[in-house]
Scaffold this motif. Structure first.
Motif, PDB file in Angstrom:
ATOM      1  N   SER A  17       0.830  -1.204   0.000  1.00 39.92           N
ATOM      2  CA  SER A  17       0.000   0.000   0.000  1.00 39.92           C
ATOM      3  C   SER A  17       0.864   1.253   0.000  1.00 39.92           C
ATOM      4  N   LEU A  18       0.288   2.316  -0.528  1.00 41.73           N
ATOM      5  CA  LEU A  18       0.906   3.633  -0.478  1.00 41.73           C
ATOM      6  C   LEU A  18      -0.185   4.673  -0.331  1.00 41.73           C
ATOM      7  N   ARG A  19       0.161   5.794   0.265  1.00 43.34           N
ATOM      8  CA  ARG A  19      -0.752   6.932   0.331  1.00 43.34           C
ATOM      9  C   ARG A  19      -0.106   8.113  -0.374  1.00 43.34           C
ATOM     10  N   LEU A  20      -0.773   8.616  -1.383  1.00 46.06           N
ATOM     11  CA  LEU A  20      -0.329   9.821  -2.067  1.00 46.06           C
ATOM     12  C   LEU A  20      -1.091  11.022  -1.516  1.00 46.06           C
ATOM     13  N   SER A  21      -0.428  12.161  -1.487  1.00 42.69           N
ATOM     14  CA  SER A  21      -1.050  13.402  -1.034  1.00 42.69           C
ATOM     15  C   SER A  21      -0.956  14.447  -2.134  1.00 42.69           C
ATOM     16  N   CYS A  22      -1.968  15.292  -2.185  1.00 47.35           N
ATOM     17  CA  CYS A  22      -1.999  16.403  -3.134  1.00 47.35           C
ATOM     18  C   CYS A  22      -2.343  17.662  -2.335  1.00 47.35           C
ATOM     19  N   ALA A  23      -1.359  18.507  -2.124  1.00 44.34           N
ATOM     20  CA  ALA A  23      -1.553  19.731  -1.354  1.00 44.34           C
ATOM     21  C   ALA A  23      -1.897  20.873  -2.297  1.00 44.34           C
ATOM     22  N   ALA A  24      -3.020  21.524  -2.039  1.00 38.67           N
ATOM     23  CA  ALA A  24      -3.512  22.589  -2.913  1.00 38.67           C
ATOM     24  C   ALA A  24      -3.371  23.948  -2.251  1.00 38.67           C
ATOM     25  N   SER A  25      -3.142  24.954  -3.062  1.00 32.66           N
ATOM     26  CA  SER A  25      -3.069  26.310  -2.545  1.00 32.66           C
ATOM     27  C   SER A  25      -3.446  27.292  -3.646  1.00 32.66           C
ATOM     28  N   GLY A  26      -3.898  28.473  -3.235  1.00 32.78           N
ATOM     29  CA  GLY A  26      -4.171  29.531  -4.197  1.00 32.78           C
ATOM     30  C   GLY A  26      -5.569  29.547  -4.766  1.00 32.78           C
ATOM     31  N   PHE A  27      -6.453  28.668  -4.286  1.00 33.29           N
ATOM     32  CA  PHE A  27      -7.834  28.695  -4.757  1.00 33.29           C
ATOM     33  C   PHE A  27      -8.755  28.198  -3.655  1.00 33.29           C
ATOM     34  N   THR A  28     -10.062  28.479  -3.834  1.00 27.37           N
ATOM     35  CA  THR A  28     -11.056  28.060  -2.851  1.00 27.37           C
ATOM     36  C   THR A  28     -11.290  26.567  -2.999  1.00 27.37           C
ATOM     37  N   PHE A  29     -10.787  25.823  -2.084  1.00 30.28           N
ATOM     38  CA  PHE A  29     -10.722  24.367  -2.192  1.00 30.28           C
ATOM     39  C   PHE A  29     -12.093  23.749  -2.460  1.00 30.28           C
ATOM     40  N   ASP A  30     -13.125  24.222  -1.767  1.00 30.39           N
ATOM     41  CA  ASP A  30     -14.453  23.612  -1.876  1.00 30.39           C
ATOM     42  C   ASP A  30     -15.080  23.811  -3.258  1.00 30.39           C
ATOM     43  N   ASP A  31     -14.589  24.757  -4.029  1.00 29.04           N
ATOM     44  CA  ASP A  31     -15.170  25.050  -5.336  1.00 29.04           C
ATOM     45  C   ASP A  31     -14.562  24.230  -6.463  1.00 29.04           C
ATOM     46  N   TYR A  32     -13.584  23.393  -6.144  1.00 26.77           N
ATOM     47  CA  TYR A  32     -12.838  22.704  -7.187  1.00 26.77           C
ATOM     48  C   TYR A  32     -12.909  21.198  -7.042  1.00 26.77           C
ATOM     49  N   ALA A  33     -13.019  20.532  -8.186  1.00 26.31           N
ATOM     50  CA  ALA A  33     -12.829  19.096  -8.252  1.00 26.31           C
ATOM     51  C   ALA A  33     -11.332  18.807  -8.288  1.00 26.31           C
ATOM     52  N   VAL A  34     -10.946  17.714  -7.686  1.00 24.09           N
ATOM     53  CA  VAL A  34      -9.548  17.286  -7.737  1.00 24.09           C
ATOM     54  C   VAL A  34      -9.503  15.853  -8.243  1.00 24.09           C
ATOM     55  N   GLY A  35      -8.691  15.646  -9.233  1.00 20.90           N
ATOM     56  CA  GLY A  35      -8.555  14.321  -9.813  1.00 20.90           C
ATOM     57  C   GLY A  35      -7.141  13.797  -9.702  1.00 20.90           C
ATOM     58  N   TRP A  36      -7.041  12.492  -9.677  1.00 21.89           N
ATOM     59  CA  TRP A  36      -5.739  11.816  -9.765  1.00 21.89           C
ATOM     60  C   TRP A  36      -5.650  11.125 -11.125  1.00 21.89           C
ATOM     61  N   PHE A  37      -4.523  11.305 -11.772  1.00 26.05           N
ATOM     62  CA  PHE A  37      -4.226  10.656 -13.034  1.00 26.05           C
ATOM     63  C   PHE A  37      -2.922   9.882 -12.878  1.00 26.05           C
ATOM     64  N   ARG A  38      -2.671   9.002 -13.826  1.00 21.96           N
ATOM     65  CA  ARG A  38      -1.381   8.325 -13.852  1.00 21.96           C
ATOM     66  C   ARG A  38      -0.961   8.113 -15.296  1.00 21.96           C
ATOM     67  N   GLN A  39       0.354   8.052 -15.474  1.00 20.74           N
ATOM     68  CA  GLN A  39       0.893   7.804 -16.803  1.00 20.74           C
ATOM     69  C   GLN A  39       2.062   6.850 -16.704  1.00 20.74           C
ATOM     70  N   ALA A  40       1.884   5.708 -17.330  1.00 25.56           N
ATOM     71  CA  ALA A  40       2.949   4.712 -17.391  1.00 25.56           C
ATOM     72  C   ALA A  40       3.774   4.953 -18.652  1.00 25.56           C
ATOM     73  N   PRO A  41       5.018   4.494 -18.671  1.00 25.17           N
ATOM     74  CA  PRO A  41       5.874   4.698 -19.853  1.00 25.17           C
ATOM     75  C   PRO A  41       5.216   4.161 -21.119  1.00 25.17           C
TER      76      PRO A  41
END
Length: 128
Positions: A17-41
């Motif tokens: 298992s792993l836990r990734l974190s995404c720290a946001a700044s500079g915008f109103t957090f509640d107004d935004y969707a946040v997505g996780w993407f990944r890209q393999a070689p």
């Protein structure tokens, strides 16, 4: 300045298992969707999960459903991706991104277009 910064990647054995974190700044957090993407070689960027996507619940790609969980800490403006039962096929650079939430955001969450800002990515490597 709007910014999202990923952390928490690393090397893990299959089944771990792993836990990734995404720290946001500079915008109103509640107004935004946040997505996780990944890209393999050699592969296209893939939408993995989304929170605050306009439908009151998180969304997951089929390849991670039941193994990954997206959550957020509003006070800390941080989104997490808890990844369990990891497989070698999960090896990729993982990115988080934010986009202004709309009622139908969940329809498009796996596309890159709806997102405005992207992090630099964090490497996840799963060994067999």
């Amino acid at each position: 300045e709007v910014q999202v910064v990923e952390s928490g990647g690393g090397l893990v054995q299959a089944g771990g298992s792993l836990r990734l974190s995404c720290a946001a700044s500079g915008f109103t957090f509640d107004d935004y969707a946040v997505g996780w993407f990944r890209q393999a070689p050699g592969k296209e960027r893939e939408g993995v999960a989304c929170i605050n996507c306009g439908d009151g619940r998180p969304f997951y790609g089929d390849s991670v459903k039941g193994r990954f969980t997206i959550s957020s800490d509003v006070a800390k403006k941080t989104v997490f991706l808890d990844m369990n039962s990891l497989k070698p096929g999960d090896t990729a650079v993982y990115y988080c991104a934010d986009g202004l939430e709309t009622p139908d955001f969940y329809v498009y969450y796996r596309r890159e277009g709806p997102y405005d800002h992207w992090g630099q990515g964090t490497q996840v490597t799963v060994s067999s």
